[in-house]
Design a protein around this motif. Structure first.
Motif: not given
Ligand code: ADP
Length: 645
Positions: A320-324, A329-330, A336-337, A461-462
């Motif tokens: 869960g934490g990694e997904h978050l 990040d994404e 930013r892009i 999905g990013i």
């Protein structure tokens, strides 16, 4: 000369005159006509002689004519007939035509004869009418110009104005406008307070306007007292006059002001959004650091190992934490892009190096998923590509991790490189679950998960959306082919470095990334500069698991520097956002001191900004790691540094 000869000579004389001649006796009867009169009226001479002159006049004027004749007889002198009247002649065929008639008396013993010189002025009238029409046309055209229009002649006198000009400045001139001097217009409008002179004195304003009018170049902008903005554009005419147009720019100016304000607001909002995202990312990453860090410690705790059930639950926490974390990040990266805040450094990049890096990173994931990952034999003489190395690796990592994720145990992933004349294509081929045809269209759009939204495979999905945008920023492109249940092939193309030397083929890229930590017993001192207590606690626990490491901590950069100088550790781990002096400055100071300059410093920060990373490179950190700490990553670096010593 006989009378008859004389007669003939007169006859010829009047026949050669350009005008028609009709001579009328005192009784009003025609006694002489010339050829021109015959042709003009369409009568042969024989039909005219002896007739009353009214024959040649339209019916409606006939009744009054004898009166005119008798009046003329009383004061006979040479003069034009019917001055101010439109005179008309009547032809034999009853058609009428405009005429000009000059009358001369011929006094004889039988009374006063009248000679009438008649000129057909049809052509002249027509030309005059046409000129009048053309003039009216021009005037109405000038009048229909919405802006004020004024034409000055060679002497700078007003020749022509339109109604907008009349409304705008006509009143100030008082009385007729045409014929007035330009300077009169200037002086009167200044005297009448028509203009808002701003900081200028009336004399300065006058001088500026006159100077512009004399040598017009570009436009002159003035403001009226009523708040309107006028742009005066003067141009010389071919006749040495000047044409001047005054354009009302008030609306445009208002719109431009509005646009500028809107743009400023939007820029401020965008800056605020970036700022918000940056701080949100930081704020979310810091607690996540503790969550993921401690979860990893629990998972790896060898002294008090967790039970199966606990391990399973910890696994959930970690996932869960990694997904978050990935989501944060994404979203941050994509926004930013999209805000144009990502700069791409286009430089020659050697593909084998990038592929090696990507493989090393993907390997643990592939192992967990039971999927094999390999690089196909690279083409011989593979030139470098022009790309941003980190961003190209990010794209390949993304394709690679998808190929592993959307696969099954025992599946295969292969990186293939093919060279075109202009570009190099790297394709990530998998034999995984593939993408059904109806889900392919929006796959590169953010948050489209092609049917995986409800499935068991985690994702945001990013990734593909970011990959596509990054490729485009690098003047490259992305694409894919896929077959449901058979597999997919995602590719990225980047421009080839035309000047780059041909590269020898890298026959095989290692995929192993085993991390065994140094187990040597000598004690290694590590200084950790960090103000957050839970991060310090985490690092302590982590280090406690690693034999031979002594951890010294400092809550501020200033104390950290002292600690490093006093203990001369083998490694410094430096947080960047510290109270007081920043980690960057502390690292710079350490690099400047002879006794500490060779000590490697690892930056550890929650700020995952490219700009920070660029700064970190300038400072010369040994490595720049972002929080939450990935235990494997950190232990690998520790091994690298401490293993050497
Ligand atoms: P996600 O975080 O969902 O993986 P991506 O943008 O990377 O987001 O991918 C979008 C979607 O494309 C995925 O959810 C998945 O449905 C599909 N997809 C991407 N790569 C593959 C692949 N190699 N095989 C099958 N499906 C894929």
């Amino acid at each position: 000369m006989s009378d008859r000869e004389l007669d003939l000579q007169y006859r010829e004389l009047i026949d050669s005159a350009p005008d028609g001649f009709v001579v009328v006796g005192p009784d009003g009867a025609i006694i002489l006509v010339n050829i021109q009169a015959e042709t003009m009226f369409g009568y042969p001479r024989s039909e005219l002689l002896g007739q009353q002159v009214e024959l040649l006049i339209p019916h409606r004027f006939r009744a009054k004519h004898p009166q005119h004749v008798s009046k003329y007889a009383h004061e006979p002198r040479t003069r034009p007939m019917g001055s101010g009247l439109e005179l008309m002649g009547r032809r034999r065929d009853a058609t009428e035509f405009p005429v000009e008639i000059s009358l001369s008396p011929i006094r004889t013993s039988k009374g006063v004869f009248v000679s009438a010189a008649i000129r057909d002025v049809s052509d002249r009238k027509r030309i005059e009418a046409e000129a009048r029409r053309a003039n009216a046309f021009l005037l109405s055209a000038v009048d229909s110009i919405q802006d004020a229009f004024v034409l000055y002649d060679e002497e700078d006198r007003i020749v022509l104005v339109n109604s907008t000009f009349r409304e705008m400045l006509g009143r100030t001139l008082q009385g007729p406008i045409v014929g007035r001097l330009f300077t009169e217009l200037v002086d009167r409008s200044i005297a009448d307070n028509v203009f808002d002179l701003g900081d200028e004195t009336p004399a300065e304003f006058r001088a500026r306007w006159c100077a512009y009018h004399q040598l017009p170049n570009g436009a002159l902008e003035v403001r009226t007292r009523t708040g309107r903005v006028l742009r005066i554009v003067d141009r010389p005419t071919a006749e040495h006059g000047t044409v001047s147009v005054m354009l009302d720019m008030t609306e445009e100016r208002l719109r431009a002001d509005e646009l500028r304000r809107a743009r400023e607001t939007a820029e401020a909002a965008s800056a605020a959004k970036s700022e918000f995202l940056a701080s949100m990312s930081h704020e979310l990453r810091t607690p996540l650091n503790a969550v993921l860090g401690f979860a990893q410690l629990l998972q790896r705790d060898k002294k008090q190992p967790l039970s199966e059930r606990q391990l399973e639950r910890i696994e959930h926490v970690l996932r869960g934490g990694e997904h978050l974390l990935k989501l944060i990040d994404e979203v941050l990266d994509l926004s930013r892009i999209e805000a144009g805040g990502v700069t791409i450094s286009a430089e020659p990049v050697t593909l084998p190096d990038v592929l090696h890096e990507v493989m090393t990173t993907l390997e643990p994931m592939a192992q967990r998923a039971g999927v094999s990952v390999a690089v196909s034999v690279l083409p011989t003489s593979l030139a470098p590509v022009i790309a941003d190395r980190t961003r190209l690796a990010q794209i390949l990592m993304n394709f690679g991790s998808n190929a592993i994720k959307y696969n099954r145990s025992g599946g295969h992933v292969r990186f293939e490189v093919t060279r075109g004349s202009e570009s190099v294509r790297i394709t990530v081929v998998d034999d995984g679950i593939g993408i059904p045809p109806d889900k392919r269209a929006k796959i590169f759009e953010p948050f489209h998960r092609a049917g995986q939204e409800t499935g068991p495979i985690q994702g945001t999905g990013i990734g593909l959306a970011i990959s596509k945008r990054l490729a485009e920023l690098m003047k490259g492109r992305v694409g894919f082919e896929s077959e449901a249940a058979k597999g997919s092939a995602f590719w990225v193309e980047v421009p080839v470095d035309q000047v780059g030397a041909a590269m020898p083929t890298a026959p095989h890229v290692e995929t192993s990334a085993d991390s065994t930590l140094v187990t040597a017993v000598p004690r290694h001192k590590v200084v950790y500069v960090e103000d957050n207590p839970s991060n310090i606690a985490f690092m302590r626990e982590l280090m406690a698991d690693l034999p031979g490491i002594e951890l010294l901590t400092a809550p501020t950069a200033e104390i950290g520097i002292e600690l490093v100088r006093a203990h001369h550790p083998e490694l410094v781990i430096m947080d960047i956002n510290l109270p007081g002096m920043s980690g960057f400055d502390a690292a710079k100071q350490l690099a400047g001191l002879p006794e500490t300059k060779s000590i490697p410093i690892i930056a550890l920060t929650a700020a995952a900004f490219v700009r920070d990373q660029a700064r970190a490179q300038d400072v010369g950190f040994y490595r720049y790691l972002t929080k939450p700490v990935k235990v494997d990553e950190l232990t690998a670096v520790l091994e690298e540094i401490l293993g050497k010593s």
